[in-house]
Write a protein that holds these residues in place. Sequence first.
Motif, PDB file in Angstrom:
ATOM      1  N   UNK A  11     -26.832  34.689 -15.977  1.00 59.95           N
ATOM      2  CA  UNK A  11     -28.188  33.994 -15.480  1.00 59.95           C
ATOM      3  C   UNK A  11     -28.140  33.430 -14.247  1.00 59.95           C
ATOM      4  N   UNK A  12     -27.200  33.545 -13.480  1.00 55.76           N
ATOM      5  CA  UNK A  12     -27.010  32.842 -11.935  1.00 55.76           C
ATOM      6  C   UNK A  12     -28.042  33.285 -11.139  1.00 55.76           C
ATOM      7  N   UNK A  13     -28.835  34.698 -11.381  1.00 56.91           N
ATOM      8  CA  UNK A  13     -29.708  35.328 -10.548  1.00 56.91           C
ATOM      9  C   UNK A  13     -30.281  36.603 -11.284  1.00 56.91           C
ATOM     10  N   UNK A  14     -31.351  37.103 -10.459  1.00 56.32           N
ATOM     11  CA  UNK A  14     -31.795  38.373 -10.755  1.00 56.32           C
ATOM     12  C   UNK A  14     -32.496  38.153 -12.129  1.00 56.32           C
ATOM     13  N   UNK A  15     -32.755  39.343 -12.894  1.00 57.85           N
ATOM     14  CA  UNK A  15     -33.459  39.311 -14.250  1.00 57.85           C
ATOM     15  C   UNK A  15     -32.958  38.468 -15.300  1.00 57.85           C
ATOM     16  N   UNK A  16     -31.396  38.206 -15.330  1.00 60.45           N
ATOM     17  CA  UNK A  16     -30.894  37.420 -16.150  1.00 60.45           C
ATOM     18  C   UNK A  16     -31.484  36.003 -16.033  1.00 60.45           C
ATOM     19  N   UNK A  17     -31.688  35.513 -14.582  1.00 58.62           N
ATOM     20  CA  UNK A  17     -32.144  34.233 -14.394  1.00 58.62           C
ATOM     21  C   UNK A  17     -33.752  34.126 -14.690  1.00 58.62           C
ATOM     22  N   UNK A  18     -34.497  35.093 -14.445  1.00 56.70           N
ATOM     23  CA  UNK A  18     -36.118  35.173 -14.692  1.00 56.70           C
ATOM     24  C   UNK A  18     -36.097  34.949 -16.375  1.00 56.70           C
ATOM     25  N   UNK A  19     -35.116  36.087 -17.171  1.00 56.44           N
ATOM     26  CA  UNK A  19     -35.354  35.794 -18.421  1.00 56.44           C
ATOM     27  C   UNK A  19     -34.842  34.373 -18.864  1.00 56.44           C
ATOM     28  N   UNK A  20     -33.881  33.800 -18.591  1.00 51.02           N
ATOM     29  CA  UNK A  20     -33.626  32.382 -18.882  1.00 51.02           C
ATOM     30  C   UNK A  20     -34.717  31.275 -18.747  1.00 51.02           C
ATOM     31  N   UNK A  21     -35.401  31.661 -17.568  1.00 52.32           N
ATOM     32  CA  UNK A  21     -36.629  30.591 -17.461  1.00 52.32           C
ATOM     33  C   UNK A  21     -37.565  30.760 -18.310  1.00 52.32           C
ATOM     34  N   UNK A  22     -37.808  32.001 -18.294  1.00 49.19           N
ATOM     35  CA  UNK A  22     -39.151  32.451 -19.497  1.00 49.19           C
ATOM     36  C   UNK A  22     -38.972  32.010 -20.938  1.00 49.19           C
ATOM     37  N   UNK A  23     -37.719  32.339 -21.484  1.00 43.64           N
ATOM     38  CA  UNK A  23     -37.548  31.805 -22.957  1.00 43.64           C
ATOM     39  C   UNK A  23     -37.423  30.479 -23.106  1.00 43.64           C
ATOM     40  N   UNK A  24     -36.862  29.602 -22.094  1.00 43.73           N
ATOM     41  CA  UNK A  24     -36.888  28.099 -21.992  1.00 43.73           C
ATOM     42  C   UNK A  24     -38.342  27.643 -21.855  1.00 43.73           C
ATOM     43  N   UNK A  25     -39.228  28.446 -21.012  1.00 44.29           N
ATOM     44  CA  UNK A  25     -40.340  27.774 -20.601  1.00 44.29           C
ATOM     45  C   UNK A  25     -41.117  27.766 -22.153  1.00 44.29           C
ATOM     46  N   UNK A  26     -41.036  29.061 -23.011  1.00 43.65           N
ATOM     47  CA  UNK A  26     -41.679  29.078 -24.202  1.00 43.65           C
ATOM     48  C   UNK A  26     -41.567  28.336 -25.414  1.00 43.65           C
TER      49      UNK A  26
END
Length: 280
Positions: A11-26
Amino acid sequence: MTPRRWLITGCSAGLGRVLAEAVLDRGDQAVVTARDPRSLEDLVAAHPGTCRAVTLDVTREGDAAAAISVAEQEFGGLDVLVNNAGQGMVGAIEEGSPEEYRPLFETNVFGVIETTRAALPALRKAGGGRIVMMSSGAGIAGSAGSGYYNATKFAVEGLSEALAQEVSPFGIATIIVEPGPFRTEFLGRSMRMAAAEMPEYAGISAGGRRRYRAEHDGRQPGDPRKAIDVLLRAVDAEHPPLHLPLGAGVYAAARRKFAGFLQTMDEWEPLASRTAFDDA
């Protein structure tokens, strides 16, 4: 929809980071992981009740089990595992050395296996869930200069197809995500280059792969957030797809490969299928 409980590797960068942000934001809950969890402190600060950051090196024994324990203790279980951690490698097959390609397999293949094995009891206990395998368009079709990376992603594809059959009776769906080039750090810090650069390969496609990295890092056409939007729709679907290519280029490459494969089958099947004993 009931909030899901996630564990995401890399989750430090890339698609993993963007995914982590998206699931937490929702509003979902997530155990976000990295080799150095200090890179995730801002996620925890922004979502203190729903985010936990954990050290996870997928090549280190015990890390995955410890991260899953955090999900069970903090959130009561696990609904979605995302095997996202990975790295790439550029170089012709002859150029690669064991010191370079063996760590690639440790992360991209064996790390995925061990993390999945550790998570399955929690997913079965939850009565279902999703396993997201981050493969690549490179897991669909091989290309000169990416052979070692292709090999790891082809392994993920075969592993995941078998896994999907094994876990579907428990209500667990497997989604193999096959991204094309998205504008992340993958061509930068996540990509290793074979140290040996043989002049014999410089003017052909294997050498071209080295130039591709230099010319396209930071200029990839794919928008990571749009990719994650599609991925979330697949995770939320009642019947998720087994294969989820992402990006128009991956679809074009897959169709070219499948068309060639079918043409070869049509040409050779009359002869090559007659291989049984005469009395069989």
